[in-house]
Design a protein around this motif. Structure first.
Motif, PDB file in Angstrom:
ATOM      1  N   ALA A  37      12.385  34.181 -18.587  1.00 12.59           N
ATOM      2  CA  ALA A  37      11.719  33.085 -19.299  1.00 12.59           C
ATOM      3  C   ALA A  37      11.420  31.924 -18.349  1.00 12.59           C
ATOM      4  N   VAL A  38      12.330  31.670 -17.400  1.00 10.09           N
ATOM      5  CA  VAL A  38      12.104  30.613 -16.407  1.00 10.09           C
ATOM      6  C   VAL A  38      10.876  30.937 -15.559  1.00 10.09           C
ATOM      7  N   THR A  68      17.206  24.708 -18.526  1.00  8.38           N
ATOM      8  CA  THR A  68      18.569  24.304 -18.863  1.00  8.38           C
ATOM      9  C   THR A  68      18.719  22.806 -19.050  1.00  8.38           C
ATOM     10  N   ASP A  92      17.525  28.328 -12.009  1.00  6.81           N
ATOM     11  CA  ASP A  92      16.081  28.127 -11.835  1.00  6.81           C
ATOM     12  C   ASP A  92      15.808  27.832 -10.353  1.00  6.81           C
ATOM     13  N   PRO A 152      14.415  26.966 -24.401  1.00 10.11           N
ATOM     14  CA  PRO A 152      14.971  28.291 -24.083  1.00 10.11           C
ATOM     15  C   PRO A 152      14.767  28.708 -22.636  1.00 10.11           C
ATOM     16  N   ALA A 153      13.837  28.064 -21.913  1.00 10.98           N
ATOM     17  CA  ALA A 153      13.553  28.459 -20.538  1.00 10.98           C
ATOM     18  C   ALA A 153      13.803  27.327 -19.547  1.00 10.98           C
ATOM     19  N   THR A 166       5.544  27.516 -24.002  1.00 15.19           N
ATOM     20  CA  THR A 166       6.539  27.759 -25.041  1.00 15.19           C
ATOM     21  C   THR A 166       6.213  26.820 -26.192  1.00 15.19           C
ATOM     22  N   GLY A 203      19.434  37.578 -17.896  1.00 14.01           N
ATOM     23  CA  GLY A 203      19.604  36.312 -18.597  1.00 14.01           C
ATOM     24  C   GLY A 203      18.284  35.663 -18.966  1.00 14.01           C
ATOM     25  N   THR A 204      18.227  34.355 -18.712  1.00 10.62           N
ATOM     26  CA  THR A 204      17.024  33.582 -19.044  1.00 10.62           C
ATOM     27  C   THR A 204      16.061  33.478 -17.863  1.00 10.62           C
ATOM     28  N   GLN A 218      15.532  26.559 -31.833  1.00 11.20           N
ATOM     29  CA  GLN A 218      16.801  26.751 -31.146  1.00 11.20           C
ATOM     30  C   GLN A 218      17.906  25.981 -31.876  1.00 11.20           C
TER      31      GLN A 218
END
Length: 427
Positions: free
Chosen positions: A228-229, A312, A350, A309-310, A238, A224-225, A246
Protein backbone atom coordinates in the motif's frame (compact mmCIF):
# COMPACT_ATOMS: atom_id res chain seq x y z
CA UNK A 1 -15.96 32.04 28.94
CA UNK A 2 -14.04 30.87 25.87
CA UNK A 3 -10.31 31.20 26.54
CA UNK A 4 -8.70 33.77 24.20
CA UNK A 5 -5.97 32.59 21.88
CA UNK A 6 -2.38 33.59 22.41
CA UNK A 7 -0.56 35.79 19.92
CA UNK A 8 1.46 32.73 18.85
CA UNK A 9 -1.73 30.81 18.07
CA UNK A 10 -2.99 33.67 15.92
CA UNK A 11 0.31 33.86 14.04
CA UNK A 12 0.24 30.09 13.49
CA UNK A 13 -2.98 30.23 11.45
CA UNK A 14 -1.88 33.20 9.30
CA UNK A 15 -1.21 32.45 5.63
CA UNK A 16 2.09 34.37 5.72
CA UNK A 17 4.18 36.75 7.81
CA UNK A 18 2.98 39.80 5.86
CA UNK A 19 -0.61 39.10 6.93
CA UNK A 20 0.45 39.05 10.59
CA UNK A 21 2.24 42.39 10.19
CA UNK A 22 -0.80 43.97 8.54
CA UNK A 23 -3.12 42.49 11.17
CA UNK A 24 -1.05 43.83 14.08
CA UNK A 25 -1.34 47.34 12.67
CA UNK A 26 -5.06 46.97 11.93
CA UNK A 27 -5.77 45.60 15.41
CA UNK A 28 -4.39 48.78 16.97
CA UNK A 29 -5.23 51.54 14.49
CA UNK A 30 -8.33 50.12 12.80
CA UNK A 31 -11.83 51.26 13.62
CA UNK A 32 -13.98 48.48 15.08
CA UNK A 33 -17.51 49.72 15.79
CA UNK A 34 -18.77 46.22 16.56
CA UNK A 35 -16.95 43.32 18.24
CA UNK A 36 -18.07 40.49 20.47
CA UNK A 37 -17.43 36.91 21.47
CA UNK A 38 -20.01 34.30 22.50
CA UNK A 39 -19.51 31.08 24.38
CA UNK A 40 -22.58 29.28 23.01
CA UNK A 41 -22.25 29.14 20.08
CA UNK A 42 -18.49 29.74 20.29
CA UNK A 43 -18.13 32.54 17.77
CA UNK A 44 -16.07 35.72 17.49
CA UNK A 45 -17.43 38.55 15.37
CA UNK A 46 -16.49 42.09 14.46
CA UNK A 47 -16.89 44.89 11.95
CA UNK A 48 -13.90 46.88 10.69
CA UNK A 49 -14.28 50.13 8.78
CA UNK A 50 -12.32 50.22 5.55
CA UNK A 51 -12.15 52.67 2.67
CA UNK A 52 -15.74 51.96 1.60
CA UNK A 53 -19.00 52.98 3.22
CA UNK A 54 -19.79 49.46 4.44
CA UNK A 55 -17.58 47.93 7.16
CA UNK A 56 -15.97 44.56 6.56
CA UNK A 57 -17.59 41.79 8.61
CA UNK A 58 -15.06 39.37 10.12
CA UNK A 59 -16.26 36.12 11.69
CA UNK A 60 -14.52 33.21 13.46
CA UNK A 61 -16.16 29.92 14.39
CA UNK A 62 -14.02 29.07 17.41
CA UNK A 63 -15.29 25.51 17.55
CA UNK A 64 -13.79 24.83 14.12
CA UNK A 65 -11.86 26.92 13.89
CA UNK A 66 -13.12 28.48 10.69
CA UNK A 67 -13.27 32.05 9.42
CA UNK A 68 -15.05 34.31 7.01
CA UNK A 69 -14.76 37.95 5.96
CA UNK A 70 -16.67 40.14 3.54
CA UNK A 71 -13.45 41.72 2.24
CA UNK A 72 -12.17 40.77 -1.25
CA UNK A 73 -8.84 39.35 -0.03
CA UNK A 74 -7.88 35.92 -1.33
CA UNK A 75 -5.82 35.18 1.76
CA UNK A 76 -7.43 32.83 4.26
CA UNK A 77 -7.69 33.99 6.97
CA UNK A 78 -7.41 37.62 5.89
CA UNK A 79 -5.86 40.49 7.86
CA UNK A 80 -9.26 41.54 9.24
CA UNK A 81 -9.89 38.10 10.78
CA UNK A 82 -6.34 38.01 12.15
CA UNK A 83 -6.70 41.53 13.57
CA UNK A 84 -9.96 40.54 15.25
CA UNK A 85 -8.24 37.50 16.77
CA UNK A 86 -5.38 39.71 17.99
CA UNK A 87 -7.83 42.15 19.59
CA UNK A 88 -9.51 39.20 21.31
CA UNK A 89 -6.15 37.85 22.54
CA UNK A 90 -5.33 41.26 24.04
CA UNK A 91 -8.64 41.45 25.91
CA UNK A 92 -10.17 44.15 23.70
CA UNK A 93 -13.21 42.06 22.72
CA UNK A 94 -15.95 41.78 25.34
CA UNK A 95 -18.37 38.91 25.87
CA UNK A 96 -21.66 39.25 24.01
CA UNK A 97 -25.00 37.73 25.07
CA UNK A 98 -25.74 36.60 21.52
CA UNK A 99 -23.93 36.51 18.17
CA UNK A 100 -24.53 39.20 15.58
CA UNK A 101 -27.05 38.62 12.81
CA UNK A 102 -24.23 38.10 10.31
CA UNK A 103 -22.56 35.55 12.59
CA UNK A 104 -25.82 33.68 13.10
CA UNK A 105 -26.51 33.50 9.37
CA UNK A 106 -22.98 32.28 8.66
CA UNK A 107 -23.12 29.59 11.36
CA UNK A 108 -26.46 28.39 10.00
CA UNK A 109 -24.94 28.04 6.52
CA UNK A 110 -21.99 26.13 7.95
CA UNK A 111 -24.32 23.79 9.82
CA UNK A 112 -26.34 23.16 6.64
CA UNK A 113 -23.16 22.40 4.67
CA UNK A 114 -21.92 20.07 7.40
CA UNK A 115 -25.22 18.20 7.31
CA UNK A 116 -24.94 17.72 3.54
CA UNK A 117 -21.35 16.51 3.88
CA UNK A 118 -22.46 14.00 6.52
CA UNK A 119 -25.23 12.77 4.24
CA UNK A 120 -22.79 12.29 1.39
CA UNK A 121 -20.34 10.48 3.69
CA UNK A 122 -23.11 8.13 4.80
CA UNK A 123 -23.81 7.20 1.18
CA UNK A 124 -21.25 4.68 -0.11
CA UNK A 125 -19.57 6.14 -3.22
CA UNK A 126 -19.84 4.27 -6.46
CA UNK A 127 -16.73 2.19 -6.91
CA UNK A 128 -14.78 2.59 -10.18
CA UNK A 129 -15.60 -0.02 -12.77
CA UNK A 130 -13.18 -2.85 -13.40
CA UNK A 131 -12.47 -1.44 -16.85
CA UNK A 132 -11.54 1.95 -15.33
CA UNK A 133 -9.20 0.30 -12.82
CA UNK A 134 -7.54 -1.74 -15.56
CA UNK A 135 -6.99 1.32 -17.77
CA UNK A 136 -5.46 3.22 -14.87
CA UNK A 137 -3.18 0.29 -14.02
CA UNK A 138 -2.04 0.10 -17.64
CA UNK A 139 -1.26 3.84 -17.75
CA UNK A 140 0.71 3.70 -14.52
CA UNK A 141 2.65 0.61 -15.62
CA UNK A 142 3.54 2.24 -18.95
CA UNK A 143 4.57 5.47 -17.25
CA UNK A 144 6.81 3.66 -14.76
CA UNK A 145 8.40 1.58 -17.53
CA UNK A 146 9.26 4.79 -19.37
CA UNK A 147 10.63 6.33 -16.16
CA UNK A 148 12.82 3.27 -15.58
CA UNK A 149 14.30 3.56 -19.07
CA UNK A 150 14.93 7.30 -18.56
CA UNK A 151 16.74 6.66 -15.26
CA UNK A 152 18.90 3.96 -16.85
CA UNK A 153 19.86 6.35 -19.67
CA UNK A 154 20.79 9.07 -17.15
CA UNK A 155 23.04 6.74 -15.18
CA UNK A 156 24.57 5.20 -18.31
CA UNK A 157 25.53 8.67 -19.56
CA UNK A 158 27.25 9.48 -16.24
CA UNK A 159 25.53 10.62 -13.04
CA UNK A 160 24.83 14.34 -13.25
CA UNK A 161 22.02 16.77 -12.58
CA UNK A 162 19.48 16.34 -15.41
CA UNK A 163 18.41 19.39 -17.37
CA UNK A 164 15.29 21.18 -16.22
CA UNK A 165 13.47 20.68 -19.54
CA UNK A 166 14.14 16.92 -19.47
CA UNK A 167 12.88 16.70 -15.90
CA UNK A 168 9.74 18.71 -16.73
CA UNK A 169 8.91 16.44 -19.65
CA UNK A 170 9.49 13.28 -17.62
CA UNK A 171 7.29 14.60 -14.80
CA UNK A 172 4.54 15.64 -17.22
CA UNK A 173 4.45 12.16 -18.74
CA UNK A 174 4.06 10.65 -15.27
CA UNK A 175 1.16 13.01 -14.53
CA UNK A 176 -0.45 11.89 -17.80
CA UNK A 177 0.12 8.30 -16.65
CA UNK A 178 -1.84 9.10 -13.45
CA UNK A 179 1.23 8.76 -11.19
CA UNK A 180 1.40 12.30 -9.70
CA UNK A 181 3.30 11.51 -6.49
CA UNK A 182 6.32 10.05 -8.24
CA UNK A 183 6.14 12.92 -10.74
CA UNK A 184 6.71 15.35 -7.84
CA UNK A 185 9.87 13.41 -6.89
CA UNK A 186 11.13 13.60 -10.45
CA UNK A 187 10.59 17.39 -10.55
CA UNK A 188 13.09 17.83 -7.72
CA UNK A 189 15.91 16.01 -9.52
CA UNK A 190 17.24 19.10 -11.34
CA UNK A 191 17.68 21.16 -8.16
CA UNK A 192 21.41 21.37 -7.46
CA UNK A 193 22.44 22.23 -3.91
CA UNK A 194 25.45 24.16 -2.62
CA UNK A 195 25.97 21.30 -0.17
CA UNK A 196 29.13 19.41 -1.22
CA UNK A 197 27.30 16.14 -0.53
CA UNK A 198 24.73 16.80 -3.27
CA UNK A 199 26.11 14.12 -5.68
CA UNK A 200 25.36 11.46 -3.06
CA UNK A 201 21.90 12.90 -2.49
CA UNK A 202 21.21 12.85 -6.23
CA UNK A 203 22.37 9.25 -6.54
CA UNK A 204 20.15 8.33 -3.58
CA UNK A 205 17.20 9.97 -5.35
CA UNK A 206 17.91 7.92 -8.48
CA UNK A 207 18.04 4.75 -6.37
CA UNK A 208 14.77 5.42 -4.56
CA UNK A 209 12.98 6.21 -7.81
CA UNK A 210 14.32 3.01 -9.37
CA UNK A 211 13.23 1.06 -6.29
CA UNK A 212 9.67 2.39 -6.72
CA UNK A 213 9.68 1.46 -10.41
CA UNK A 214 10.85 -2.05 -9.53
CA UNK A 215 8.56 -2.55 -6.54
CA UNK A 216 5.29 -1.35 -8.04
CA UNK A 217 4.61 -4.39 -10.28
CA UNK A 218 5.15 -6.59 -7.21
CA UNK A 219 3.20 -4.44 -4.76
CA UNK A 220 0.60 -7.13 -4.03
CA UNK A 221 3.38 -9.55 -3.03
CA UNK A 222 5.10 -7.23 -0.54
CA UNK A 223 4.69 -7.94 3.20
CA UNK A 224 2.45 -6.01 5.57
CA UNK A 225 1.45 -2.53 4.47
CA UNK A 226 4.50 -2.05 2.23
CA UNK A 227 2.49 -2.72 -0.94
CA UNK A 228 0.00 0.00 0.00
CA UNK A 229 2.93 2.35 0.72
CA UNK A 230 4.38 1.70 -2.75
CA UNK A 231 1.06 2.43 -4.43
CA UNK A 232 0.67 5.67 -2.44
CA UNK A 233 4.22 6.81 -3.24
CA UNK A 234 3.52 6.31 -6.94
CA UNK A 235 0.36 8.38 -6.66
CA UNK A 236 -2.51 5.91 -6.54
CA UNK A 237 -5.18 7.68 -4.46
CA UNK A 238 -6.72 6.44 -1.24
CA UNK A 239 -10.28 7.71 -1.02
CA UNK A 240 -11.24 9.75 2.03
CA UNK A 241 -14.05 7.35 2.92
CA UNK A 242 -11.52 4.48 3.00
CA UNK A 243 -9.41 6.37 5.55
CA UNK A 244 -12.46 7.33 7.62
CA UNK A 245 -13.47 3.66 7.64
CA UNK A 246 -10.30 2.81 9.60
CA UNK A 247 -10.92 2.20 13.33
CA UNK A 248 -10.61 5.56 15.12
CA UNK A 249 -7.97 6.31 17.73
CA UNK A 250 -9.48 8.42 20.49
CA UNK A 251 -7.13 10.41 22.68
CA UNK A 252 -6.50 13.89 23.98
CA UNK A 253 -4.35 15.22 21.16
CA UNK A 254 -1.91 18.06 21.77
CA UNK A 255 -1.62 20.21 18.64
CA UNK A 256 2.11 20.90 18.67
CA UNK A 257 3.02 22.40 15.28
CA UNK A 258 1.81 23.66 11.91
CA UNK A 259 4.20 23.72 8.96
CA UNK A 260 3.42 25.07 5.50
CA UNK A 261 5.59 23.80 2.65
CA UNK A 262 5.59 26.56 0.03
CA UNK A 263 7.91 24.57 -2.28
CA UNK A 264 5.46 21.74 -2.94
CA UNK A 265 2.84 21.90 -5.68
CA UNK A 266 0.20 22.43 -4.50
CA UNK A 267 1.22 24.12 -1.25
CA UNK A 268 1.00 21.64 1.65
CA UNK A 269 0.02 22.33 5.26
CA UNK A 270 1.00 19.77 7.94
CA UNK A 271 -0.61 19.93 11.41
CA UNK A 272 1.30 17.79 13.95
CA UNK A 273 -0.69 16.14 16.78
CA UNK A 274 0.67 14.12 19.69
CA UNK A 275 -1.48 11.75 21.76
CA UNK A 276 -1.19 12.08 25.53
CA UNK A 277 -2.16 8.45 26.27
CA UNK A 278 -1.11 6.69 23.08
CA UNK A 279 2.19 8.58 22.82
CA UNK A 280 1.92 8.62 19.01
CA UNK A 281 2.39 11.42 16.52
CA UNK A 282 0.17 11.98 13.51
CA UNK A 283 0.03 14.64 10.83
CA UNK A 284 -3.11 16.12 9.31
CA UNK A 285 -2.28 17.13 5.73
CA UNK A 286 -4.05 19.80 3.70
CA UNK A 287 -3.16 20.96 0.21
CA UNK A 288 -3.94 24.32 -1.38
CA UNK A 289 -5.63 27.06 0.69
CA UNK A 290 -6.19 26.12 4.32
CA UNK A 291 -9.78 25.18 5.08
CA UNK A 292 -9.61 26.10 8.76
CA UNK A 293 -11.05 22.71 9.78
CA UNK A 294 -7.88 21.47 11.48
CA UNK A 295 -7.10 22.45 15.08
CA UNK A 296 -4.79 25.32 15.98
CA UNK A 297 -1.27 24.78 17.38
CA UNK A 298 -0.96 25.37 21.10
CA UNK A 299 -4.29 23.68 21.87
CA UNK A 300 -5.52 20.24 22.94
CA UNK A 301 -8.58 18.39 21.69
CA UNK A 302 -10.39 15.22 22.71
CA UNK A 303 -10.98 13.70 19.29
CA UNK A 304 -10.89 10.65 17.04
CA UNK A 305 -8.15 10.27 14.46
CA UNK A 306 -8.47 7.81 11.60
CA UNK A 307 -4.97 6.57 10.60
CA UNK A 308 -4.13 6.37 6.92
CA UNK A 309 -3.86 2.71 5.85
CA UNK A 310 -0.74 3.41 3.76
CA UNK A 311 1.04 5.98 5.94
CA UNK A 312 2.08 5.37 9.54
CA UNK A 313 2.18 9.08 10.42
CA UNK A 314 -0.85 10.47 8.54
CA UNK A 315 -4.45 10.59 9.68
CA UNK A 316 -7.77 12.31 9.15
CA UNK A 317 -9.61 14.14 11.91
CA UNK A 318 -12.84 12.41 12.87
CA UNK A 319 -15.28 13.21 15.65
CA UNK A 320 -14.21 16.03 17.96
CA UNK A 321 -15.68 15.21 21.37
CA UNK A 322 -14.83 18.48 23.13
CA UNK A 323 -13.78 21.90 21.80
CA UNK A 324 -10.09 22.76 21.72
CA UNK A 325 -8.57 24.23 24.88
CA UNK A 326 -5.19 25.94 25.37
CA UNK A 327 -2.25 23.60 25.91
CA UNK A 328 -1.16 24.12 29.51
CA UNK A 329 1.76 21.69 29.87
CA UNK A 330 4.58 20.27 27.79
CA UNK A 331 3.41 17.65 25.28
CA UNK A 332 4.40 14.04 25.89
CA UNK A 333 7.66 13.23 24.14
CA UNK A 334 10.12 10.42 23.44
CA UNK A 335 13.65 10.42 24.90
CA UNK A 336 15.98 12.26 22.52
CA UNK A 337 18.53 9.44 22.48
CA UNK A 338 15.87 7.15 20.93
CA UNK A 339 15.55 9.34 17.84
CA UNK A 340 17.76 7.09 15.63
CA UNK A 341 15.58 4.10 16.53
CA UNK A 342 12.41 6.07 15.77
CA UNK A 343 13.76 7.11 12.38
CA UNK A 344 14.95 3.58 11.56
CA UNK A 345 11.51 2.15 12.32
CA UNK A 346 9.83 4.85 10.23
CA UNK A 347 12.10 4.20 7.22
CA UNK A 348 11.63 0.44 7.55
CA UNK A 349 7.87 0.97 7.18
CA UNK A 350 8.32 3.43 4.29
CA UNK A 351 11.75 3.57 2.56
CA UNK A 352 10.66 6.65 0.58
CA UNK A 353 9.89 8.70 3.68
CA UNK A 354 11.37 12.21 3.59
CA UNK A 355 10.33 13.32 7.09
CA UNK A 356 8.86 11.88 10.25
CA UNK A 357 7.13 13.93 13.01
CA UNK A 358 8.71 13.66 16.45
CA UNK A 359 8.36 15.17 19.91
CA UNK A 360 11.51 14.90 22.06
CA UNK A 361 11.09 15.32 25.80
CA UNK A 362 14.67 15.99 26.90
CA UNK A 363 16.38 17.61 23.95
CA UNK A 364 19.72 19.31 24.57
CA UNK A 365 21.30 21.59 21.98
CA UNK A 366 24.93 22.52 21.44
CA UNK A 367 26.91 24.55 18.95
CA UNK A 368 28.53 22.71 16.05
CA UNK A 369 31.59 24.99 15.83
CA UNK A 370 30.44 26.55 12.55
CA UNK A 371 27.65 28.78 13.84
CA UNK A 372 25.02 26.06 13.61
CA UNK A 373 23.33 23.93 16.25
CA UNK A 374 23.26 20.20 16.95
CA UNK A 375 20.81 17.98 18.80
CA UNK A 376 22.85 16.07 21.38
CA UNK A 377 21.99 12.36 21.31
CA UNK A 378 24.64 11.19 23.75
CA UNK A 379 27.27 9.31 21.74
CA UNK A 380 26.30 11.14 18.54
CA UNK A 381 24.51 14.27 17.39
CA UNK A 382 22.15 15.41 14.67
CA UNK A 383 22.21 18.77 12.85
CA UNK A 384 19.33 21.20 13.36
CA UNK A 385 18.28 22.39 9.91
CA UNK A 386 17.41 26.03 9.37
CA UNK A 387 19.67 28.40 11.32
CA UNK A 388 16.92 30.83 12.19
CA UNK A 389 14.67 28.11 13.66
CA UNK A 390 17.64 26.54 15.46
CA UNK A 391 18.55 29.87 17.07
CA UNK A 392 14.98 30.26 18.36
CA UNK A 393 15.14 26.82 19.95
CA UNK A 394 18.57 27.47 21.44
CA UNK A 395 17.44 30.81 22.87
CA UNK A 396 14.40 29.21 24.51
CA UNK A 397 16.48 26.31 25.83
CA UNK A 398 19.19 28.51 27.35
CA UNK A 399 21.36 25.45 27.91
CA UNK A 400 18.55 23.45 29.53
CA UNK A 401 16.87 20.28 28.32
CA UNK A 402 13.61 21.20 26.55
CA UNK A 403 10.69 19.56 24.79
CA UNK A 404 11.35 19.95 21.07
CA UNK A 405 8.87 19.39 18.22
CA UNK A 406 10.18 18.73 14.74
CA UNK A 407 10.48 16.61 11.63
CA UNK A 408 13.30 14.09 11.45
CA UNK A 409 14.80 13.88 7.93
CA UNK A 410 17.78 12.06 6.38
CA UNK A 411 19.80 15.29 6.68
CA UNK A 412 18.90 16.23 10.26
CA UNK A 413 16.08 17.58 12.39
CA UNK A 414 13.85 20.39 11.16
CA UNK A 415 12.63 22.13 14.36
CA UNK A 416 9.01 23.32 14.34
CA UNK A 417 8.33 24.39 17.94
CA UNK A 418 9.80 24.33 21.43
CA UNK A 419 8.16 24.38 24.86
CA UNK A 420 9.43 27.30 26.97
CA UNK A 421 7.91 26.09 30.24
CA UNK A 422 4.58 27.89 29.72
CA UNK A 423 3.68 27.62 26.05
CA UNK A 424 4.80 26.39 22.65
CA UNK A 425 7.06 28.79 20.76
CA UNK A 426 7.07 28.39 16.98
CA UNK A 427 10.58 27.89 15.65
Amino acid sequence: MVTPWSIEQVAAVAPDAASVTAARKLAVTGTWPVTGVCEEPAVLFGECKGSGATPYVALVDLAGPAWNCSCPSRKIPCKHVLALLLRWSSGSVLAAPAPSAAATAWLDKRAARAEKVAERAATPPRAPSQATLERRAERIAAGLDELGTWLEDLVAAGVSVPQGDDVARAAARLVDAQAPAIAERVRRLHVRSDDPSWPGTLLESYGLLHLLVTAHPRASELPGTLGAVVRRRVGEPTRTEVVLAQPPLRDVWDVVALHTDETSRPVTHRTHLRGRTLGRSFVLVETGPRSGTNPVPGTSIDADLHPHPAATDRALLGTVHTPAVPLEHAPHGDPAHELPLLWSAAVAADPWRERHPVVLADARLRLDGDGGWLLDLGDESLPLLGRSAARVCAAVAGGRAVTLVGDCTPRGLEPRAVWDGRRLVTA
